[in-house]
Design a protein around this motif. Structure first.
Motif, PDB file in Angstrom:
ATOM      1  N   PRO A  37     -13.189  22.148 -89.425  1.00 34.11           N
ATOM      2  CA  PRO A  37     -14.009  23.313 -89.767  1.00 34.11           C
ATOM      3  C   PRO A  37     -15.313  23.387 -88.981  1.00 34.11           C
ATOM      4  N   ASP A  38     -15.872  22.245 -88.617  1.00 37.08           N
ATOM      5  CA  ASP A  38     -17.081  22.242 -87.788  1.00 37.08           C
ATOM      6  C   ASP A  38     -16.645  22.277 -86.322  1.00 37.08           C
ATOM      7  N   ARG A  39     -16.810  23.409 -85.696  1.00 37.76           N
ATOM      8  CA  ARG A  39     -16.308  23.591 -84.331  1.00 37.76           C
ATOM      9  C   ARG A  39     -17.432  23.491 -83.299  1.00 37.76           C
ATOM     10  N   SER A  40     -18.445  22.710 -83.618  1.00 35.32           N
ATOM     11  CA  SER A  40     -19.586  22.593 -82.712  1.00 35.32           C
ATOM     12  C   SER A  40     -19.289  21.723 -81.503  1.00 35.32           C
ATOM     13  N   LEU A  41     -18.157  20.982 -81.503  1.00 29.79           N
ATOM     14  CA  LEU A  41     -17.855  20.124 -80.368  1.00 29.79           C
ATOM     15  C   LEU A  41     -17.767  20.933 -79.077  1.00 29.79           C
ATOM     16  N   ARG A  42     -17.193  22.131 -79.144  1.00 30.12           N
ATOM     17  CA  ARG A  42     -17.053  22.924 -77.925  1.00 30.12           C
ATOM     18  C   ARG A  42     -18.419  23.246 -77.334  1.00 30.12           C
ATOM     19  N   GLN A  43     -19.392  23.554 -78.198  1.00 27.84           N
ATOM     20  CA  GLN A  43     -20.734  23.854 -77.695  1.00 27.84           C
ATOM     21  C   GLN A  43     -21.376  22.596 -77.095  1.00 27.84           C
ATOM     22  N   THR A  44     -21.124  21.452 -77.716  1.00 32.64           N
ATOM     23  CA  THR A  44     -21.649  20.203 -77.181  1.00 32.64           C
ATOM     24  C   THR A  44     -21.060  19.912 -75.812  1.00 32.64           C
ATOM     25  N   LEU A  45     -19.743  20.067 -75.684  1.00 34.29           N
ATOM     26  CA  LEU A  45     -19.092  19.828 -74.403  1.00 34.29           C
ATOM     27  C   LEU A  45     -19.581  20.807 -73.342  1.00 34.29           C
TER      28      LEU A  45
END
Length: 687
Positions: free
Chosen positions: A547-555
């Motif tokens: 549910p937390d899809r912040s990994l894409r922004q981090t990458l």
């Protein structure tokens, strides 16, 4: 004889100088050389069985009650645990729960309940009576425990998913020890964390807003007022809401390092404590359970240190004087004078536990019975871990650790570079089972916290500027190895590289692009093409349905977002997969068949490519394994296979023979057997 030794030393120095020619000139490192001399003077370590490095800690999740009158912990019992409680005033420990799958525990604020968190359930256990209740975690609601509710005598805060058609919302729920539920908030966005006032109302929250994280104050009518818009890899944890309207936080907003912060009522951000050495992120902050004020802060990215805050400073100083050389952790107990103290070290699998009387200044050892210690390897037979820093070939200071085997001349010992996973991760100064296993076999182990690692500030993590292929990150590892060789640490003709996940990727890079340095490699769950692997991870793998899809922004911020064609093409061009024809060094690959972090098909395709071009390669696949081996036999196979590979190519003692179950596992799961494992891959002889 002395002249012969001097001549050999001079010849060795010339060899080292030639190997280290690409490293910026640097004088001897006094700390490293002092540690090497001290370790060399010790008696050689006894060779310990593999099992000594496979056991989990005997005691986990040791917690002091808010009133300081009891200590609770989980005692390992095979694949399960038991819940134990010990009165701090004296007396015997008692079993509260005989068998549980829980891995974490917390006390209720009133000290009358213990909350046990297992992967799929939460149990609420009364301390002084029978009964209790259990609630499922996960499921379609994706229910998770956020934290113990600090505003209630005995309650926890849960986060739950609510589906309405194609949309989803997130609900924050209070559940007390009797199972009564109260919905505190429902939000269209994933909420990371919340802070509650004394009345139990949510007064602040941190959430992911679709393309960034943000911190909000929650108005009495429920509306949000934005306070901080966080940049990639800026994080905040909400520790407490104070009566004056301020918020106690830890994180790194508006600065480089993670630190202890106070957000004042007027939204001014103030630093309460940060690493005095200005080189490490905050690792842990401890609050007084009665006042919610910070009392201690620990930093563990280089030399482990713990500092008292405010009035607690002399208490921490007094504890540190009695436990020199240890990594100290503390838990305070409100108005009580009792503190729980842990003493850790790289040479201690299990922490040592003490009770400290802040009034009298005395330490009392607890939880140290032989049954509690289990089969922990003796501290005297393990290797000291030395924090080091070195200049990379572009001049940047890089951090790391070195493990030096006792009783071994490090100049003549084989050297193994162990690369951590992530890459958004870092090595710490504490106990590391794999590293200690290798050191016990006589290998010097080098752990580089290369640029791009966490733990050393946000700028350090961003320093690679996307150069994660055969570029700047890999060069930091290579520069560190060459720096050690120039310091007289390690035999330059016997250097290997090992790692898991991103560390496995680095292993493939090292053998592909630096074969003159690395003679052999062991790669666990390695992506052979980081660009393809990152795209798969966020689209189809473990991160794809979180549910937390912040990994894409981090990458994306790290220039690693492989959903962008240019990034994927750049990473592919530098990948071991695209350069497989250059791979000629012997390689062992280990992977899990149901890994959702690195796709098994990527691993097997790469190994098949190497096999087709006659590169010496071995592939061991755990048929039920995920990203890392968990069950005892796969874990032992991991160490046995690693030791076998390194011993064959770097020297060292012959591995302890594999038992019947391990041999059967290897015969069944060696998908490709190189020459090092040919005998093990053969069927067992008929009786």
């Amino acid at each position: 004889m002395s002249k012969f030794r001097d001549a050999c030393a001079a010849l060795a120095l010339l060899v080292l100088m030639s190997v280290a020619a690409d490293v910026p000139a640097a004088g001897p490192d006094p700390t490293l050389h002092s540690a090497a001399a001290a370790q060399r003077a010790l008696a050689p370590a006894a060779r310990l069985p593999r099992a000594a490095f496979l056991e989990d800690r005997a005691l986990t999740a040791v917690r002091l009650s808010p009133g300081g009158d009891q200590v609770a912990w989980l005692r390992e019992q095979g694949q399960a645990r038991s819940l134990m409680v010990l009165p701090t005033a004296g007396g015997a420990a008692r079993i509260l729960v005989g068998r549980t799958q829980a891995r974490q525990l917390s006390w209720s604020r009133d000290g009358r309940w213990l909350f046990l968190r297992a992967p799929r359930s939460l149990a609420m256990v009364p301390v002084h009576s029978a009964g209790g209740m259990r609630t499922p975690l996960g499921g379609v609601e994706q229910r998770q425990v956020m934290k113990v509710d600090p505003s209630q005598p005995a309650a926890v805060l849960l986060r739950e998913r609510v589906v309405a058609g194609d949309a989803e919302r997130w609900r924050i729920v209070r559940m007390d020890a009797q199972g009564k539920r109260s919905v505190l908030r429902e939000d269209a966005h994933w909420v990371h964390d919340v802070a509650l006032d004394a009345a139990g109302r949510i007064v602040a929250l941190a959430r992911f807003d679709g393309d960034h994280d943000a911190l909000y104050r929650v108005q009495p009518d429920g509306r949000l007022r934005a306070v901080l818009r966080l940049q990639p890899l800026e994080r905040v944890n909400l520790l407490a809401a104070m009566d004056d309207g301020s918020l106690l936080l830890d994180g790194n907003p508006g600065g480089n390092f993670r630190r202890v912060l106070r957000l004042e009522a007027d939204d001014t951000l103030r630093t309460l404590h940060e690493d005095p050495r200005h080189e490490a992120d905050l690792d842990e902050v401890v609050l007084d359970p009665a006042t919610q004020q910070p009392v201690a802060a620990s930093y563990r990215s280089t030399v482990a240190t713990t500092h008292g805050i405010g009035a607690a400073a002399p208490v921490l100083a007094a504890i540190a004087r009695q436990l020199p050389g240890r990594d100290i952790g503390v838990q305070a107990a409100g108005a009580s004078s009792t503190w729980l103290v842990s003493a850790r070290a790289a040479t201690l699998r299990d922490p040592q536990w003490y009770l400290y009387d802040a009034r009298r200044g005395g330490l009392r050892r607890i939880l140290d019975a032989p049954a509690a210690a289990g089969k922990a390897p003796p501290e005297s037979q393990l290797s000291r871990k030395v924090a080091v820093s070195y200049r990379a070939s572009d001049g940047m200071q890089v951090h790391g650790f070195v493990l030096l085997p006792p009783g071994v001349d490090p100049a003549r010992a084989p050297l193994v570079a162990q690369v951590h996973g992530g890459p958004i991760s870092h090595f710490r100064p504490g106990f590391d089972g794999v590293a200690q296993f290798l050191a016990n076999r006589g290998y010097v182990v080098f752990q580089s916290n290369f640029r791009g690692s966490t733990g050393h500030g946000r700028a350090y993590t961003f320093a690679p500027q996307g150069d994660y292929g055969n570029g700047r990150v890999q060069q930091d590892v290579v520069d560190g190895v060459r720096w050690l060789l120039a310091q007289g640490i390690g035999d330059p003709q016997r250097v290997g590289i090992v790692g898991h996940s991103f560390g496995g990727y680095s292993t493939l890079l090292g053998l592909t692009f630096q074969p003159e340095l690395f003679k052999v490699g062991v790669a666990g769950a390695p992506p052979a093409d980081l660009g393809w692997a990152m795209r798969w991870l966020v689209m189809s793998g473990e991160q794809g349905d979180l549910p937390d899809r912040s990994l894409r922004q981090t990458l994306r911020a790290l220039s690693l977002d492989a959903t962008e064609p240019a990034t994927q093409a750049r990473l592919h061009a530098q990948s071991p997969s695209a350069n497989a024809v250059r791979m000629r060094r012997p390689l062992l690959v280990m992977a899990g068949a149901v890994d959702r972090t690195v796709a098994i098909r990527e691993v097997t395709h790469y190994v098949a490519t190497l096999k087709a071009q006659a590169t010496p390669v071995t592939l061991l696949v755990d048929p039920e394994g995920g990203h890392s081996p968990i069950d005892p036999i796969p874990r032992e196979a991991y160490l046995f296979a690693m030791e076998t590979m390194l011993q064959r190519h770097l020297g060292g003692p012959v591995p302890e023979p594999a038992g019947q179950r391990l041999r059967a596992y290897l015969r069944q799961n060696l998908r490709v057997a190189g020459p090092e494992f040919a005998a093990l891959a053969q069927p067992a002889p008929s009786p």
